[in-house]
Design a protein around this motif. Structure first.
Motif, PDB file in Angstrom:
ATOM      1  N   LEU A  32       0.828  -1.147   0.148  1.00  0.00           N
ATOM      2  CA  LEU A  32      -0.107   0.008  -0.034  1.00  0.00           C
ATOM      3  C   LEU A  32       0.898   1.078   0.081  1.00  0.00           C
ATOM      4  N   ASP A  33       0.304   2.308  -0.500  1.00  0.00           N
ATOM      5  CA  ASP A  33       0.958   3.719  -0.549  1.00  0.00           C
ATOM      6  C   ASP A  33       0.945   4.347   0.560  1.00  0.00           C
ATOM      7  N   PHE A  34       1.744   3.914   1.559  1.00  0.00           N
ATOM      8  CA  PHE A  34       1.458   4.486   3.096  1.00  0.00           C
ATOM      9  C   PHE A  34       2.047   5.988   3.122  1.00  0.00           C
ATOM     10  N   PRO A  35       3.122   6.070   2.545  1.00  0.00           N
ATOM     11  CA  PRO A  35       3.570   7.768   2.417  1.00  0.00           C
ATOM     12  C   PRO A  35       2.259   8.676   2.134  1.00  0.00           C
ATOM     13  N   LYS A  36       1.672   8.087   1.006  1.00  0.00           N
ATOM     14  CA  LYS A  36       0.488   8.898   0.653  1.00  0.00           C
ATOM     15  C   LYS A  36      -0.571   9.037   1.640  1.00  0.00           C
ATOM     16  N   PHE A  37      -0.754   7.794   2.275  1.00  0.00           N
ATOM     17  CA  PHE A  37      -1.861   7.671   3.400  1.00  0.00           C
ATOM     18  C   PHE A  37      -1.581   8.567   4.492  1.00  0.00           C
ATOM     19  N   MET A  38      -0.416   8.453   4.962  1.00  0.00           N
ATOM     20  CA  MET A  38      -0.003   9.493   6.138  1.00  0.00           C
ATOM     21  C   MET A  38      -0.156  10.728   5.826  1.00  0.00           C
ATOM     22  N   ALA A  39       0.193  11.072   4.404  1.00  0.00           N
ATOM     23  CA  ALA A  39       0.329  12.493   3.984  1.00  0.00           C
ATOM     24  C   ALA A  39      -1.025  13.144   4.070  1.00  0.00           C
ATOM     25  N   MET A  40      -1.960  12.414   3.501  1.00  0.00           N
ATOM     26  CA  MET A  40      -3.411  12.638   3.692  1.00  0.00           C
ATOM     27  C   MET A  40      -4.125  12.736   4.896  1.00  0.00           C
ATOM     28  N   ASP A  41      -3.718  11.787   5.854  1.00  0.00           N
ATOM     29  CA  ASP A  41      -4.142  12.035   7.314  1.00  0.00           C
ATOM     30  C   ASP A  41      -3.659  13.331   7.858  1.00  0.00           C
ATOM     31  N   LEU A  42      -2.363  13.667   7.563  1.00  0.00           N
ATOM     32  CA  LEU A  42      -2.247  15.118   8.023  1.00  0.00           C
ATOM     33  C   LEU A  42      -3.026  16.309   7.444  1.00  0.00           C
ATOM     34  N   GLN A  43      -3.248  16.085   6.109  1.00  0.00           N
ATOM     35  CA  GLN A  43      -4.010  17.157   5.354  1.00  0.00           C
ATOM     36  C   GLN A  43      -5.623  17.124   6.135  1.00  0.00           C
ATOM     37  N   LEU A  44      -5.912  15.990   6.374  1.00  0.00           N
ATOM     38  CA  LEU A  44      -7.325  15.766   6.732  1.00  0.00           C
ATOM     39  C   LEU A  44      -7.464  16.603   8.086  1.00  0.00           C
ATOM     40  N   LYS A  45      -6.455  16.139   9.099  1.00  0.00           N
ATOM     41  CA  LYS A  45      -6.327  16.683  10.311  1.00  0.00           C
ATOM     42  C   LYS A  45      -6.405  18.345  10.207  1.00  0.00           C
ATOM     43  N   GLN A  46      -5.561  18.847   9.186  1.00  0.00           N
ATOM     44  CA  GLN A  46      -5.278  20.240   9.301  1.00  0.00           C
ATOM     45  C   GLN A  46      -6.645  20.910   8.641  1.00  0.00           C
TER      46      GLN A  46
ATOM     47  N   ASP B  12     -16.472  25.154   0.579  1.00  0.00           N
ATOM     48  CA  ASP B  12     -15.266  24.842  -0.161  1.00  0.00           C
ATOM     49  C   ASP B  12     -14.371  24.029   0.454  1.00  0.00           C
ATOM     50  N   LYS B  13     -14.153  24.140   1.765  1.00  0.00           N
ATOM     51  CA  LYS B  13     -12.999  23.320   2.718  1.00  0.00           C
ATOM     52  C   LYS B  13     -13.861  22.056   2.845  1.00  0.00           C
ATOM     53  N   GLN B  14     -15.159  21.917   2.899  1.00  0.00           N
ATOM     54  CA  GLN B  14     -15.608  20.463   3.229  1.00  0.00           C
ATOM     55  C   GLN B  14     -15.600  19.711   1.977  1.00  0.00           C
ATOM     56  N   LYS B  15     -15.752  20.285   0.942  1.00  0.00           N
ATOM     57  CA  LYS B  15     -15.568  19.663  -0.332  1.00  0.00           C
ATOM     58  C   LYS B  15     -14.148  19.045  -0.611  1.00  0.00           C
ATOM     59  N   LYS B  16     -13.348  19.962  -0.351  1.00  0.00           N
ATOM     60  CA  LYS B  16     -11.835  19.504  -0.379  1.00  0.00           C
ATOM     61  C   LYS B  16     -11.532  18.316   0.556  1.00  0.00           C
ATOM     62  N   TYR B  17     -12.073  18.551   1.835  1.00  0.00           N
ATOM     63  CA  TYR B  17     -12.055  17.388   2.913  1.00  0.00           C
ATOM     64  C   TYR B  17     -12.595  16.134   2.355  1.00  0.00           C
ATOM     65  N   ASN B  18     -13.742  16.270   1.775  1.00  0.00           N
ATOM     66  CA  ASN B  18     -14.465  14.839   1.103  1.00  0.00           C
ATOM     67  C   ASN B  18     -13.638  14.282   0.180  1.00  0.00           C
ATOM     68  N   GLU B  19     -13.181  15.175  -0.645  1.00  0.00           N
ATOM     69  CA  GLU B  19     -12.281  14.702  -1.943  1.00  0.00           C
ATOM     70  C   GLU B  19     -10.882  14.008  -1.368  1.00  0.00           C
ATOM     71  N   ILE B  20     -10.492  14.458  -0.483  1.00  0.00           N
ATOM     72  CA  ILE B  20      -8.987  13.860   0.172  1.00  0.00           C
ATOM     73  C   ILE B  20      -9.582  12.641   0.973  1.00  0.00           C
ATOM     74  N   TYR B  21     -10.676  12.642   1.725  1.00  0.00           N
ATOM     75  CA  TYR B  21     -11.033  11.422   2.679  1.00  0.00           C
ATOM     76  C   TYR B  21     -11.557  10.404   1.757  1.00  0.00           C
ATOM     77  N   ASN B  22     -12.252  10.496   0.572  1.00  0.00           N
ATOM     78  CA  ASN B  22     -12.373   9.410  -0.351  1.00  0.00           C
ATOM     79  C   ASN B  22     -11.131   8.532  -0.993  1.00  0.00           C
ATOM     80  N   ASP B  23     -10.100   9.361  -1.066  1.00  0.00           N
ATOM     81  CA  ASP B  23      -8.839   8.651  -1.310  1.00  0.00           C
ATOM     82  C   ASP B  23      -8.243   7.953  -0.131  1.00  0.00           C
ATOM     83  N   PHE B  24      -8.203   8.745   0.900  1.00  0.00           N
ATOM     84  CA  PHE B  24      -7.738   8.224   2.125  1.00  0.00           C
ATOM     85  C   PHE B  24      -8.465   6.967   2.454  1.00  0.00           C
ATOM     86  N   TYR B  25      -9.704   6.620   2.494  1.00  0.00           N
ATOM     87  CA  TYR B  25     -10.486   5.805   2.949  1.00  0.00           C
ATOM     88  C   TYR B  25     -10.127   4.316   1.959  1.00  0.00           C
ATOM     89  N   GLU B  26      -9.904   4.806   0.904  1.00  0.00           N
ATOM     90  CA  GLU B  26      -9.594   3.735  -0.239  1.00  0.00           C
ATOM     91  C   GLU B  26      -8.492   3.093   0.229  1.00  0.00           C
TER      92      GLU B  26
END
Length: 420
Positions: A25-39, A84-98
């Motif tokens: 799995l792409d863990f670097p991408k996963f952890m980067a998205m996790d940080l983005q989502l928290k921010q 706008d931020k919620q939409k961005k959050y949802n887009e990142i979360y979908n990739d994160f969740y996958e």
């Protein structure tokens, strides 16, 4: 699914455990998205708080006759920014969740590391190999000669890897079902029969999707969102989705009979004859819900029941400790029992049992409640009887020189005859 908080605290261990299961799995991408989502979540919380405070202030200012136009516009701007931020959050979360739902249940530390089933280890043997004063036949050879198995007509009706069974073999299957349900009922397992078709979320919650989606048959996906189960483990676990179980009633144990359907993708040419690797078969399955501290003990209990069954049926088996690479997606530890098939001159898996810890219950949101807190239960499963394989094994082990099949002693009261 795994506990995200624990992953953040010890991500290197989870990455290592994922690799031990042979999953990339792409863990670097996963952890980067996790940080983005928290921010983004932090920013959303602040924006919502600011909007709420201003919204509460506006009515009071109006009562005082003050101009609120700027504040009203500010609320509108905040609302737009939040959207706008919620939409961005949802887009990142979908990739994160996958990626998140593809992180497997980590194997226990005492599970030995290996890449495939070739590195599984034999723990010990159960029973003795049968001895024959003639050359034993493979089950399909004997059964076809007796006209008790017909794969020619089933191929005409349904294609390869199906079968018709007839006469004594039908009675053997029914006897095995009754024997197993009786046995498990006395041991505190509640008999249950559920649906054979389940929704996507039931497969997702029990860990079969997305990891094993290629093995599952789909029914009218554009209309029905229904899938044929490969094991009644799915329905027994999923029935308690989104529930809080009474801790005083744990362990909660079920035994279920069901048809099972598997595509057997990628097994072209393997066990193409007979009843070993087929698309449809019947199974009696055990499932337990336990307190976390009791799951290791429950796993041993389920295995002991499986071993007791094969002993009572008089079959020679080997207990297999499953390595990390063959453990499967949602198991933390797993045992198999492989029985000796004298006609095929090999061992074949006839049962398995798995401790899935809180991996399934976290996905399915199944908790228990005591005086102190709510916690996720642990789930376990084990094959009591995989009927096609166990019948094939009985046929090969109990065949006689004149091609009769002796009935195992524990089944005679259900069949009423000495031979089939």
């Amino acid at each position: 699914m795994i506990d995200l908080k624990k992953f953040r605290e010890n991500y290197e261990w989870y990455i290592k455990k994922t690799e031990e299961k042979g999953i990339k799995l792409d863990f670097p991408k996963f952890m980067a998205m996790d940080l983005q989502l928290k921010q983004i979540k932090f920013e959303l919380d602040n924006l919502n708080q600011e909007r709420n405070e201003i919204s509460k202030e506006i009515p009071n200012l109006k009562k005082e006759g003050k101009d609120t136009e700027n504040l009203v516009n500010k609320v509108k701007d905040l609302k737009s920014e939040i959207e706008d931020k919620q939409k961005k959050y949802n887009e990142i979360y979908n990739d994160f969740y996958e990626i998140y739902i593809r992180i497997p249940n980590p194997a226990f530390d005492d599970v030995h590391i290996g890449k495939s089933d070739e590195e599984n280890k034999v723990a010990y043997y159960v029973g003795e190999k049968p001895k024959f004063n003639f050359e034993p036949l493979a089950h399909y050879e004997l059964l076809e000669k007796r006209d008790m198995l017909d794969q020619g007509r089933s191929a005409k009706v349904s294609g390869s890897r199906f079968y018709y069974i007839k006469d004594g073999l039908v009675r053997l299957e029914l006897a095995l079902i009754s024997y197993t349900i009786d046995k498990l009922s006395k041991k505190g397992f509640r008999p249950i029969i559920g649906p054979n078709l389940v929704r996507y979320n039931s497969m997702l919650s029990t860990g079969f999707f997305p990891a094993e989606k290629n093995e599952i048959y789909t029914v009218n996906p554009d209309e029905d969102d229904l899938y044929l189960i490969g094991t009644s483990e799915v329905t027994m676990i999923a029935q308690h989705m989104d529930e809080i179980l009474d801790v005083d009633k744990l362990p909660l144990r079920y035994v279920s009979f069901s048809p099972c359907y598997r595509r057997e993708a990628g097994t072209y040419g393997k066990d193409s004859k007979g009843m070993i690797r087929v698309h449809q078969f019947e199974k009696v399955e055990m499932v337990s819900f336990t307190k976390p501290e009791d799951s290791i003990k429950e796993h041993e209990l389920i295995y002991e029941i499986e071993e007791e069954i094969v002993k009572e049926l008089g079959l020679h088996c080997q207990k297999i400790d499953i390595c990390t690479g063959d453990l499967g997606f949602h198991a933390a530890k797993k045992y198999d029992l492989e029985a000796w098939f004298p006609g095929l001159t090999t061992y074949k898996e006839i049962t398995s049992c798995s401790n899935c810890t809180d991996f399934q219950s976290r996905r399915a949101k199944i908790k228990m409640k005591d005086e102190k807190s709510k916690d996720f239960v642990h789930t376990l499963n084990g094959t009591a009887i995989a009927l096609a394989r166990i019948m094939a094994c009985i046929v090969e082990n109990y065949q006689t020189k004149d091609m009769k099949i002796e009935v195992p002693e524990v089944l005679k009261k259900y069949i009423g005859e000495e031979y089939l």
